[in-house]
Design a protein around this motif. Structure first.
Motif, PDB file in Angstrom:
ATOM      1  N   PRO A  56      15.991  -1.602   0.592  1.00  0.00           N
ATOM      2  CA  PRO A  56      14.559  -1.454   0.838  1.00  0.00           C
ATOM      3  C   PRO A  56      14.241  -0.646   2.095  1.00  0.00           C
ATOM      4  O   PRO A  56      14.997  -0.640   3.066  1.00  0.00           O
ATOM      5  CB  PRO A  56      14.087  -2.903   0.988  1.00  0.00           C
ATOM      6  CG  PRO A  56      15.298  -3.655   1.426  1.00  0.00           C
ATOM      7  CD  PRO A  56      16.457  -2.988   0.748  1.00  0.00           C
ATOM      8  N   LEU A  57      13.110   0.028   2.038  1.00  0.00           N
ATOM      9  CA  LEU A  57      12.617   0.747   3.203  1.00  0.00           C
ATOM     10  C   LEU A  57      12.231  -0.241   4.298  1.00  0.00           C
ATOM     11  O   LEU A  57      11.684  -1.312   4.023  1.00  0.00           O
ATOM     12  CB  LEU A  57      11.388   1.577   2.831  1.00  0.00           C
ATOM     13  CG  LEU A  57      11.564   2.735   1.840  1.00  0.00           C
ATOM     14  CD1 LEU A  57      10.196   3.259   1.434  1.00  0.00           C
ATOM     15  CD2 LEU A  57      12.408   3.842   2.444  1.00  0.00           C
ATOM     16  N   SER A  58      12.502   0.123   5.532  1.00  0.00           N
ATOM     17  CA  SER A  58      12.008  -0.668   6.656  1.00  0.00           C
ATOM     18  C   SER A  58      10.505  -0.450   6.766  1.00  0.00           C
ATOM     19  O   SER A  58       9.964   0.519   6.211  1.00  0.00           O
ATOM     20  CB  SER A  58      12.693  -0.233   7.944  1.00  0.00           C
ATOM     21  OG  SER A  58      12.299   1.081   8.288  1.00  0.00           O
TER      22      SER A  58
ATOM     23  N   LYS B  65       5.992   3.263   6.070  1.00  0.00           N
ATOM     24  CA  LYS B  65       4.809   3.929   6.611  1.00  0.00           C
ATOM     25  C   LYS B  65       4.974   5.450   6.572  1.00  0.00           C
ATOM     26  O   LYS B  65       4.063   6.182   6.161  1.00  0.00           O
ATOM     27  CB  LYS B  65       4.579   3.454   8.045  1.00  0.00           C
ATOM     28  CG  LYS B  65       3.332   4.034   8.697  1.00  0.00           C
ATOM     29  CD  LYS B  65       3.156   3.491  10.116  1.00  0.00           C
ATOM     30  CE  LYS B  65       1.923   4.097  10.795  1.00  0.00           C
ATOM     31  NZ  LYS B  65       1.755   3.576  12.182  1.00  0.00           N
ATOM     32  N   ASN B  66       6.158   5.927   6.997  1.00  0.00           N
ATOM     33  CA  ASN B  66       6.416   7.373   6.991  1.00  0.00           C
ATOM     34  C   ASN B  66       6.438   7.920   5.567  1.00  0.00           C
ATOM     35  O   ASN B  66       5.935   9.017   5.302  1.00  0.00           O
ATOM     36  CB  ASN B  66       7.751   7.665   7.684  1.00  0.00           C
ATOM     37  CG  ASN B  66       7.690   7.422   9.181  1.00  0.00           C
ATOM     38  OD1 ASN B  66       6.612   7.423   9.779  1.00  0.00           O
ATOM     39  ND2 ASN B  66       8.849   7.208   9.789  1.00  0.00           N
ATOM     40  N   TRP B  67       7.063   7.161   4.653  1.00  0.00           N
ATOM     41  CA  TRP B  67       7.155   7.600   3.256  1.00  0.00           C
ATOM     42  C   TRP B  67       5.761   7.767   2.659  1.00  0.00           C
ATOM     43  O   TRP B  67       5.470   8.773   2.003  1.00  0.00           O
ATOM     44  CB  TRP B  67       7.960   6.590   2.442  1.00  0.00           C
ATOM     45  CG  TRP B  67       7.937   6.860   0.965  1.00  0.00           C
ATOM     46  CD1 TRP B  67       8.572   7.868   0.309  1.00  0.00           C
ATOM     47  CD2 TRP B  67       7.215   6.124  -0.029  1.00  0.00           C
ATOM     48  NE1 TRP B  67       8.298   7.799  -1.042  1.00  0.00           N
ATOM     49  CE2 TRP B  67       7.476   6.741  -1.272  1.00  0.00           C
ATOM     50  CE3 TRP B  67       6.395   5.001   0.008  1.00  0.00           C
ATOM     51  CZ2 TRP B  67       6.933   6.269  -2.470  1.00  0.00           C
ATOM     52  CZ3 TRP B  67       5.854   4.527  -1.187  1.00  0.00           C
ATOM     53  CH2 TRP B  67       6.115   5.162  -2.400  1.00  0.00           C
TER      54      TRP B  67
ATOM     55  N   LEU C 138      12.946   5.320  -6.100  1.00  0.00           N
ATOM     56  CA  LEU C 138      11.877   4.324  -6.005  1.00  0.00           C
ATOM     57  C   LEU C 138      12.376   2.926  -6.360  1.00  0.00           C
ATOM     58  O   LEU C 138      11.985   1.936  -5.739  1.00  0.00           O
ATOM     59  CB  LEU C 138      10.716   4.717  -6.924  1.00  0.00           C
ATOM     60  CG  LEU C 138       9.874   5.914  -6.467  1.00  0.00           C
ATOM     61  CD1 LEU C 138       8.913   6.346  -7.563  1.00  0.00           C
ATOM     62  CD2 LEU C 138       9.115   5.596  -5.188  1.00  0.00           C
ATOM     63  N   ALA C 139      13.265   2.843  -7.352  1.00  0.00           N
ATOM     64  CA  ALA C 139      13.815   1.537  -7.735  1.00  0.00           C
ATOM     65  C   ALA C 139      14.708   0.986  -6.629  1.00  0.00           C
ATOM     66  O   ALA C 139      14.660  -0.207  -6.317  1.00  0.00           O
ATOM     67  CB  ALA C 139      14.599   1.655  -9.037  1.00  0.00           C
ATOM     68  N   ASP C 140      15.539   1.842  -6.040  1.00  0.00           N
ATOM     69  CA  ASP C 140      16.471   1.407  -4.998  1.00  0.00           C
ATOM     70  C   ASP C 140      15.760   1.017  -3.710  1.00  0.00           C
ATOM     71  O   ASP C 140      16.211   0.137  -2.988  1.00  0.00           O
ATOM     72  CB  ASP C 140      17.471   2.534  -4.683  1.00  0.00           C
ATOM     73  CG  ASP C 140      18.701   2.482  -5.567  1.00  0.00           C
ATOM     74  OD1 ASP C 140      18.894   1.455  -6.255  1.00  0.00           O
ATOM     75  OD2 ASP C 140      19.474   3.448  -5.563  1.00  0.00           O
ATOM     76  N   ARG C 141      14.618   1.670  -3.421  1.00  0.00           N
ATOM     77  CA  ARG C 141      14.034   1.513  -2.092  1.00  0.00           C
ATOM     78  C   ARG C 141      12.613   0.959  -2.059  1.00  0.00           C
ATOM     79  O   ARG C 141      12.143   0.544  -1.006  1.00  0.00           O
ATOM     80  CB  ARG C 141      14.067   2.863  -1.370  1.00  0.00           C
ATOM     81  CG  ARG C 141      15.441   3.537  -1.388  1.00  0.00           C
ATOM     82  CD  ARG C 141      15.761   4.208  -0.098  1.00  0.00           C
ATOM     83  NE  ARG C 141      15.827   3.286   1.019  1.00  0.00           N
ATOM     84  CZ  ARG C 141      15.943   3.676   2.295  1.00  0.00           C
ATOM     85  NH1 ARG C 141      15.991   4.969   2.577  1.00  0.00           N
ATOM     86  NH2 ARG C 141      15.990   2.795   3.268  1.00  0.00           N
ATOM     87  N   VAL C 142      11.915   0.943  -3.215  1.00  0.00           N
ATOM     88  CA  VAL C 142      10.515   0.513  -3.200  1.00  0.00           C
ATOM     89  C   VAL C 142      10.220  -0.580  -4.235  1.00  0.00           C
ATOM     90  O   VAL C 142       9.780  -1.674  -3.890  1.00  0.00           O
ATOM     91  CB  VAL C 142       9.558   1.713  -3.441  1.00  0.00           C
ATOM     92  CG1 VAL C 142       8.103   1.264  -3.376  1.00  0.00           C
ATOM     93  CG2 VAL C 142       9.815   2.809  -2.413  1.00  0.00           C
ATOM     94  N   PHE C 143      10.469  -0.302  -5.538  1.00  0.00           N
ATOM     95  CA  PHE C 143       9.996  -1.175  -6.598  1.00  0.00           C
ATOM     96  C   PHE C 143      11.002  -2.233  -7.057  1.00  0.00           C
ATOM     97  O   PHE C 143      10.627  -3.351  -7.408  1.00  0.00           O
ATOM     98  CB  PHE C 143       9.645  -0.362  -7.858  1.00  0.00           C
ATOM     99  CG  PHE C 143       8.552   0.631  -7.693  1.00  0.00           C
ATOM    100  CD1 PHE C 143       8.594   1.827  -8.387  1.00  0.00           C
ATOM    101  CD2 PHE C 143       7.460   0.388  -6.880  1.00  0.00           C
ATOM    102  CE1 PHE C 143       7.583   2.762  -8.274  1.00  0.00           C
ATOM    103  CE2 PHE C 143       6.445   1.296  -6.745  1.00  0.00           C
ATOM    104  CZ  PHE C 143       6.505   2.501  -7.445  1.00  0.00           C
ATOM    105  N   GLY C 144      12.282  -1.843  -7.144  1.00  0.00           N
ATOM    106  CA  GLY C 144      13.219  -2.584  -7.969  1.00  0.00           C
ATOM    107  C   GLY C 144      13.160  -2.030  -9.385  1.00  0.00           C
ATOM    108  O   GLY C 144      12.177  -1.384  -9.783  1.00  0.00           O
ATOM    109  N   THR C 145      14.199  -2.263 -10.173  1.00  0.00           N
ATOM    110  CA  THR C 145      14.284  -1.629 -11.495  1.00  0.00           C
ATOM    111  C   THR C 145      13.249  -2.154 -12.478  1.00  0.00           C
ATOM    112  O   THR C 145      12.752  -1.414 -13.328  1.00  0.00           O
ATOM    113  CB  THR C 145      15.690  -1.816 -12.093  1.00  0.00           C
ATOM    114  OG1 THR C 145      15.995  -3.216 -12.147  1.00  0.00           O
ATOM    115  CG2 THR C 145      16.750  -1.106 -11.275  1.00  0.00           C
ATOM    116  N   SER C 146      12.883  -3.427 -12.381  1.00  0.00           N
ATOM    117  CA  SER C 146      11.951  -4.014 -13.348  1.00  0.00           C
ATOM    118  C   SER C 146      10.580  -3.345 -13.280  1.00  0.00           C
ATOM    119  O   SER C 146      10.018  -2.942 -14.315  1.00  0.00           O
ATOM    120  CB  SER C 146      11.819  -5.519 -13.099  1.00  0.00           C
ATOM    121  OG  SER C 146      10.963  -6.110 -14.052  1.00  0.00           O
TER     122      SER C 146
END
Length: 494
Positions: free
Chosen positions: A220-222, A227-229, A87-95
């Motif tokens: 980040p997710l495209s 949408k798929n996630w 989630l940090a790598d692809r959605v939120f970021g670590t913070s």
């Protein structure tokens, strides 16, 4: 928004201000301090809470079941780091991952603080497992993000950070262990307060001290992937809820079955993860070589944590059942022994940080530091053989034997754990930075998943065989790793 380079992120972080280290280390240090205060405070009394009788304020579980659940709990806490890292790598970021994780952890401890049933206990487990998965790997990953590449301070910085972890771990069992004499739930409430303070510290200081660190999503997710996630996540959660709604009332879901499943997942998930990262087109040939070098380090870490994490299970019960708690003229809480590990780290971590810095180019290689860790871990189990042999089966033993065992495993931990954190940031493929940190914590998950199966083998009759076999195996693996170190270093390609 344009992609930020590592250099731009580092330049946004004040590089002096916390013992000669980046100012952001202050924020990460104290956030992790309070998170570990909450976790280790809860953990110090949890196994007692499970197997103490209901009349004593506990849940009245059998001791073998409580030990296995404790190991599975620890395994799931670290296994969930895969989700948090992704989630940090692809959605939120670590913070954001750190912040959301802290909120879930706090509510998990609040659930434990409410006198209730076994069902409420399992609700707290779910909250803390998911929350720690979000917070734990990402706050550690952020430490590597605030330093310039190849900064000689990095190992020392992780050692200071590691000392913060253990400062929280030292204080918590002393406070919570005393509170449990009145009520287990008072102890769990103190853990909830600790996590709240950690959240406040992070929110107030992150903008000034961390700059842009943790704000960028590395991979980040495209829009289509997002949408798929979202769609598949919702479908998956609904499906799981539906299956459990059918299976649980029929008794098809048992604690023993969950323990067995987690044991399999503890080995399967890291194996799959290594394969996925290695085969990814985003992983360069140099990064693939470093992943190969990382495999024996991962295996060594599993062996080490299989011993170290029994401090909250087998050795906790040993403190409660086999140790003379009045040896010094006053009653010792069995939970206090779990302050020994962090106490020794607080004392010794600065010495190890100074030693690694002082040695400079003469530093032992990373694999050889790991081999030293396995040697000391094995010795810590062999030492605990002696009081049983000298005193006989079932006799109460002097608490100094436990003190010596914890001391030896700490020497191993300081050779392996902070070095492993630093090595993970160096060897991680760029596209999988936070997820590789999650993989590092999966070594602990795998170790505790294995422990869930083997702790049941520890009985008064098998005590010596148990400690001797596991301790001896660790020493043998340490020797093999020491001899193989030159070949492993070639794959690192530094």
């Amino acid at each position: 928004m344009s992609r930020l380079s590592h250099r731009e992120i580092v330049e946004s972080v004040p590089q002096k201000g916390f013992f000669g280290h980046p100012k952001g280390l202050f924020t990460l240090f104290f956030t992790e301090f309070w998170e570990r205060f909450s976790y280790y405070g809860m953990r110090a009394i949890l196994v007692f809470y499970m197997y103490y009788e209901v009349s004593e304020g506990g849940l009245g579980m059998s001791e073998p079941l409580a030990l296995s659940i404790m190991s599975i709990y620890g395994s799931l806490v670290y296994m969930s780091g895969i989700i948090g890292g992704w989630l940090a790598d692809r959605v939120f970021g670590t913070s954001k991952a750190v912040f959301y994780g802290g909120i879930l952890i706090m509510f998990g401890h609040i659930a434990l603080a409410i006198p209730g049933s076994v069902a409420l206990f399992f609700v707290s487990m779910v909250l803390i497992v998911i929350g720690t998965g979000l917070l734990k790997p990402n706050v550690s990953s952020a430490v590597g993000e605030i330093y310039p590449k190849d900064d000689h301070r990095l190992d020392a910085g992780f050692s200071i950070f590691y000392m913060g972890i253990n400062l929280g771990g030292f204080i918590a069992p002393l406070i919570v262990g005393e509170l449990m004499k009145t009520s287990f739930h008072l102890g769990f409430a103190a853990a909830a307060v600790g996590m709240f303070i950690g959240l406040v510290t992070f929110v107030i200081t992150k903008k000034k001290n961390l700059g842009l660190a943790g704000t960028q999503v590395p991979n980040p997710l495209s829009p289509q992937e997002k949408k798929n996630w979202t769609k598949y996540t919702v479908i998956g959660l609904v499906a799981i809820a539906a299956v459990l709604a059918v299976m649980i009332p029929r008794g098809w879901v048992t604690i023993e079955g969950v323990i067995a499943l987690v044991g399999v997942l503890g080995i399967l998930i890291p194996t799959v993860y290594f394969i996925v990262m290695y085969r990814s087109p985003k992983t360069t040939p140099t990064e693939q070589s470093r992943l190969i070098a990382y495999i024996p380090l991962f295996i060594a870490s599993v062996m080490f944590w299989a011993i170290a994490e029994q401090g909250s299970t087998i050795l906790a019960r040993y403190a409660d059942k086999r140790t003379d708690l009045n040896a010094f003229g006053f009653e010792i809480s069995p939970a206090w022994f779990q302050s020994l590990n962090p106490l020794f780290i607080i004392v010794l971590a600065p010495l190890f940080a100074w030693m690694w810095t002082r040695l400079g180019d003469r530093n032992p290689s990373i694999p050889r530091k790991f081999s030293f860790g396995l040697l000391f871990a094995g010795l810590s189990f062999l030492v605990i053989l002696l009081p049983g042999m000298l005193s006989g089966e079932g006799a109460l033993v002097n608490p100094m034997w436990l003190v010596l065992s914890y001391f030896l495993v700490v020497l191993g931990e300081l050779c392996l754990s902070p070095v492993g954190l630093a090595a993970t940031t160096r060897l991680a493929p760029a596209a999988f930075s936070a997820q590789t940190m999650s993989l590092w914590f999966l070594s602990n998950a795998a170790a505790q998943a294995i422990n869930a199966q083997i702790v049941k083998l520890n009985t008064p009759e098998t005590e010596n065989l148990y400690f001797g076999t596991i301790g001896g195996l660790s020493i043998v693996l340490g020797i093999i790793l020491f001899l193989a170190a030159p070949k492993i270093v070639k794959f690192i390609k530094e």
